[in-house]
Write a protein that holds these residues in place. Sequence first.
Motif, PDB file in Angstrom:
ATOM      1  N   THR A 818      36.570  19.771  48.571  1.00 48.10           N
ATOM      2  CA  THR A 818      37.728  19.720  46.612  1.00 48.10           C
ATOM      3  C   THR A 818      39.226  20.667  46.884  1.00 48.10           C
ATOM      4  O   THR A 818      40.246  20.011  46.502  1.00 48.10           O
ATOM      5  CB  THR A 818      36.667  21.519  45.513  1.00 48.10           C
ATOM      6  N   SER A 821      41.728  18.177  47.595  1.00 47.66           N
ATOM      7  CA  SER A 821      41.836  17.038  45.799  1.00 47.66           C
ATOM      8  C   SER A 821      42.412  18.116  44.997  1.00 47.66           C
ATOM      9  O   SER A 821      43.304  17.963  44.437  1.00 47.66           O
ATOM     10  CB  SER A 821      40.629  17.049  45.049  1.00 47.66           C
TER      11      SER A 821
ATOM     12  N   ARG B  35      31.232  18.765  39.457  1.00 50.22           N
ATOM     13  CA  ARG B  35      31.497  18.672  41.006  1.00 50.22           C
ATOM     14  C   ARG B  35      30.469  17.259  40.991  1.00 50.22           C
ATOM     15  O   ARG B  35      30.387  17.347  42.351  1.00 50.22           O
ATOM     16  CB  ARG B  35      29.697  19.796  41.212  1.00 50.22           C
ATOM     17  N   GLU B  37      29.613  13.517  41.766  1.00 53.48           N
ATOM     18  CA  GLU B  37      30.573  12.546  42.276  1.00 53.48           C
ATOM     19  C   GLU B  37      31.093  11.378  40.988  1.00 53.48           C
ATOM     20  O   GLU B  37      32.482  11.408  40.879  1.00 53.48           O
ATOM     21  CB  GLU B  37      29.583  11.279  42.909  1.00 53.48           C
ATOM     22  N   LYS B  40      34.945  13.354  39.919  1.00 53.97           N
ATOM     23  CA  LYS B  40      35.023  14.587  41.383  1.00 53.97           C
ATOM     24  C   LYS B  40      37.051  13.759  40.613  1.00 53.97           C
ATOM     25  O   LYS B  40      38.116  14.981  41.415  1.00 53.97           O
ATOM     26  CB  LYS B  40      35.227  13.556  42.164  1.00 53.97           C
ATOM     27  N   GLY B  86      40.104  12.194  42.649  1.00 56.10           N
ATOM     28  CA  GLY B  86      39.261  11.781  43.125  1.00 56.10           C
ATOM     29  C   GLY B  86      39.194  11.249  44.223  1.00 56.10           C
ATOM     30  O   GLY B  86      38.550  10.284  44.765  1.00 56.10           O
TER      31      GLY B  86
END
Lengths: 933, 343, 197
Positions: A818, A821, B35, B37, B40, B86
């Motif tokens: 996370t 990103s 959260r 996939e 993302k 992503g």
Amino acid sequence: MPERKAHKQQYQDRLEFDSVKWGTHCADCYPGNCPMRVFVKDNKVVREEQSGTLPAVEEGVPDYNPMGCMQGACWNHSLDGPDRISHPLKRAGERGEGKWEQISWDQALTEIADSMLDAIEEHGPRSIVRDGTPETAVVGPTGRLFETIGGFGLDLNGSIGDFNPGLYVSFGKMQIESSADEWFCSELILFWHSNPVFTRIPFYHFISEARYNGCEIVNISPDINPSHTHADYQITVNGASDAALALSMVQVVLEEDIADLEFIREQTDLSLLVRSETGRYLREIDVSGEGREDQLYQWDPDSGLKQADRGNLLLNGLEIVLEGEFEVKLHDGTSVCVKPVLNILREQLNRDYTPEKQQAVTGVHPDSVRMLARKIATRRTNIMHGMNAAKIYHGDLIERAMCLLLGVTGNWGRRGSGIRGWAVGLMDGSQLAMGKNKPGLLAADAVLSSREGAISGLQQLDPTMTTELAMNELTKGPRGLLGQLQQVPEGTELPFAAHSIPAFWWYYQVEFGNRWNTPEWGDSSLPRTFDEYMQEALDKGWWNGLDHPRRDEVPQVLIECGSNMLRKARGGKEMLLKNLWPKLKTIVDIDFRMTATASYSDYFLPAAQHYEKVCFAITGPQVMNLTLADKVVEPVCESKSEWRMFSELLAAMSRRAEERGISEYSDPEGKIRRYAELEQVFTMDGYYENEEVVADEQVRDSAYAGTLPEGTTLDSLRETGFVRFTDWGKMPGALHQASPFETDKVHTPFRHHVERGDPFPTYSRRAQFYIDHEWFLEANEQLPIHKPNPAMGGDYPMGLTSGHNRWSIHSINHLNRTVLSTHRGSPNVMVNPSDAKARGVQDDDLVRIFNDVSDFYCHAKVAPNVRPGQVISYNGWEPLQYKDWNGANEIEPGMVKWNGFSGGYGHLNFAFLGWQPIPIDRWTRCDFELAMN
Amino acid sequence: MNETSEKRQIAWVIDLNKCIGCQTCSVACKVLWTREESEKAQWWCSVNTLPGKGTPKDWEGMGGGFDDAMAPKTGHQPTPADFGGGFDFNHEEVFFGGSAGKVHLEPQAPREGRWAMNWDEDQGAGEWPNSYYFYMPRMCNHCSKPACAEACPSGAMYKNDDGLVVRDEEICSGSRFCMEACPYKKIYFNYERQVAQHCIGCFPRIEKGVAPACVRQCPGRAMFTGWLSEDGPVRDLVMKHKVALPLHGEYGTSPNVYYVPPLSPHPLNEDMSINAEKPRIPPEELEAMFGPEVHDALSRLQAEMDKVREGGSSELMKTLIAYKWQELLGPFTEDPANIIATG
Amino acid sequence: MKVERMDNEAADLKDPASAVWSGLTAENISLAPVPLAAQPTEYIRVSRADQPYGETAEASATAVGSGDQLYVRLEWQDDERPNGEFADAAAVILGSGDNIATLGSDDTPLKLWYWADDRDGALNLSSSGPGVVLKNSGVSVSAAASRDDNRWAVVLSGPAKEVSDSQMGVAIWNGSNDERAGLAAVSGWLSLDMEAS
Ligand code: SF4
Ligand code: SF4
């Protein structure tokens, strides 16, 4: 396609959890201590959220809520992320080849135990080494493992460089830290060599709130860094020239008669007398032929020569003379001229540091210097200072100049004023629980009273010593005054004996000598070579017992636990791989994730992460709480807490020793250690079976020592998540605060110095700006001055700078999916558009950054806030995020400033986390070019 | 709409003089809501450095909203490339592929034209030493005239009783007109589930009296929330002190996220002296974002700040300080650890 | 349009490339855009005023009954592949009333056996206007497609009893023109000669 629930339900379900516990993140996050709720569903941590349950400390000052940061808000993604490794691994190819075999714990521990036995048998226990880490979950178990076997530990501050040499030289300590809510009480805050918008995310609000409360914010930086965003003034200063700026402000303050003279007289050495012909202080032995070398003098307006009080700084209105020249008769009948330091300082400042003169050095307009100096002289000023100046070659001078500026304006020990390093303390039970030999409070009491005995013993030797000063001596171990006591109290010498200064390790084992001896990379104005100074330091015995491992004491086993040497070493991982790695028979990396160091090791042991074991956040003055990181879920797959891992490793050593028919060894102190007892020693005969028992014992012992409320236990902490400390205790970092402990007030350090006149732990017992150590005189650094930054790395037009980044605590969160990103997903170097254009580089192009040391490749981020001539590489990226795994530290020569080796002078002596050479990297010279992919 | 009771409206005030761009709000939101996939690349709450292209890239030029006559304006639907991010990484290969030191960890996507939620972080504008920038979180504005909901052909979107714009994903047919019509470009598409998604205003938390995650987790204490129609800091800052302004009010959607505009340090003159006449961020750039009211708002802030510096007292400054953190949360002060959401 | 009966060849019928289809005569169908004025929201009406849609003017259809299933094979020219955002799609429309041009209305919803290039299988939708759709549950429909020489061939199938008034229609969405919801080309009603089905 996943089944869709009714449209609200699928989101309402996200709030569901099976259980919630307390957590925080103590991995290097200083000061951290953010209480988090950790939510578990189906035995998995699903999220965490700041608790928001911190009560306001003082009426009229904002509370700490909701302390936390972005890393903390997605920490759970590090539990199950793709960088998590949860099985023991053994190297299957060459070191660093990235080929691994999964093995059992039993095999791993047996093989590692064998190599440790080999090392002990053939080379002694100190051939087993570890690097330092501030991670609390690791410090305890690794420290105890190494004490149990008698291995070597490298001093943490020396290896990470988070030591403030200038603060230390000025105050005799660098563990100075106000509570974060005290920032709210400032009238003027200078961000100076710090970038709190990145580095103080949980606490920054106290600054923006202070601004709404009447405080002005000044950002002093070479680039227009992120902390300029909420400043009232941006002062743009040439790189590494800050000493000149600070000194010029001191010049203005003195010239405009707005200095706080009473404060100067009491708190600083500016009132002490220096002999004109030698530049040395006038000493008692000069005057009377006997007495103390460190008994210095002032000039009383009525009675003349006066011994400067070493025990108390208060003058009760006595106006010690600060200007003028006086004649003093020495014991041999000769007469010498003496002057107060302030007089010498003023002459020097008027000659070299007028606002007009400093402009040529700093680029700051004289009007800005005057404006700032006047503000500082009239307001409670807080220099919000970080660990950046410390990493500049002459950063000690920069910091000394800043401290001097505060000293002449009366800016410490008063609410809202001061400067800071970092401090750890208050959790006295952590020492007691490790120092005792039996469970329970009685045993803790024995350690306590042995410590008390040592303190009073020292105070008998020198009645002017406060508790702070006595404890300071204790941290020097037997090398300090403690060595003069008849009986060294049990448990006080051991941790120090096995302590090594990283600089010697780099010099002897990693071959940094060549670099350090390159004159133009260091201070080329010095009359002697680096090696000559170092040899003198060794000859004079300034580092006796600490200058190991020497060249012939070749380390055999390296245990990296919670540290990531190949990532953090200034001077680059190639130096280590080339010079150190071949010597090491076994390298064990203990971590929860794959790192560069792990990749180049022989064994990888999977450690439990936060939320999988019990530990506490780093305790210290900034938050003043004990914050629990509870075990919320079981460690994933085969990972284990360090405590369990090490007890099993020691058990494996005992078992293998028995099988091999060896029974005991003697450590370098001559103490006999028995293989069969190792695990027993570590676990205190089985009592400390896991980190949870240890934590509980530490809490109970802290309550017993009076730093936690009576009756506090691990279980009571599990109710509230954190508890506020109730007293300072006796850990040096706490005593260095030198302030009263008030439970319902913000904390300002140094109040005892100002309000009670407690002496400083310096040579002169005052804030000391004049250092008459022979090396300082030789280098003309007796007073803070500006010296140009050496051309480290060669003659190149660009300067490489760094600083803690926004996205990760060092490297620990950088691979979190996370976190990755929230930015470009890979490292970058920031450059100014004009420099980019001149090299045909556009935003996001791959560039090669190079100098005489080496090169590395990285994508450029072109930004107009970067100063022309500057390349910014924020700290902490993993080498494995760079092409060929070479990060920015590959081009840093890894210099240390020569005077870090000075010693034999009052506070210029090693103490744990204290005075020593520290690595330097800022403003390494370099250039960059467009790289062909 | 029910005649008898005007619907309540939740609003946010974000103090840009407190926001430090730390991304805790965006990450808190992501960990809680997006959260999976398939989610993302979604950032219902995103934080950007301004001036900048933001997220999605160049969103301000993408249209949508309403014109002066309140007629809808054609908008562009941001593409996955406009949003960027992503990323997928090559962990396996780097760690275990036997090519340590040769292959490095990086996003496995073409580099050319790459973008991400916070791609232009800390770049800003201007020329050194007068470069300038600031941070700005953006989430759904839960507009009073939601262009998205009005554009939706399926009737999947509605204002709930608290004034939040929510989408019934059972009804959403994935036609994505909402993404075109929203002038703030805060709607994402879930290609796996074939539904659009956007900030739900943490309605499940609001239902339980818990403040939205972005607000409650903001360590900068930069976000306030509360009912626009009830007493409290949100109402005061918007209506009374008039220092909190909507972003691009001219888009015509009546947004309910308000911003306290950023002050900035003075720029330097040629000779490096301080130009005390001017702020560093050109006021016209702020006007382009927050409308002409921004000038008054900024002077009011500065005047109140100066007043306190001279020893005076200011109600506005006290409101912005929010001595007690709970003041920021409005009526939503419940502890999320004390609730267990069951259907 | 005649619905041929082929009771023994169910498996093959699902495949648009199957030889069984080539033996049958296809019916040509013309389609027209769903009227702009009928688009359900002002936003769509304004934004599509100058942006043509529903320009797939012709298609051909073949229908077979097998067991209790109806198989409809559609074929049309499509020169450009979609950009990835919106898929090429087609639907067999079932129902009655005079609002097939608007894909149904509130009062008279229509059924759509809906195929799209970016998803497996088919959806059974209920449409009460352009883009105003809900999923019907319980009835399973299926689809298979092939593409050759810039022509789509799609077989949609479902229970024959879903047919009402012995008629069907066709809707086609051109993904490369961002067509979805009510941005479609739609035919009028074609009567089905259901033979013995
Ligand atoms: S990582 Fe540190 S600052 Fe961030 S939430 Fe955790 S303890 Fe707080
Ligand atoms: S709004 Fe708060 S959490 Fe979000 S970036 Fe700003 S300071 Fe951080």
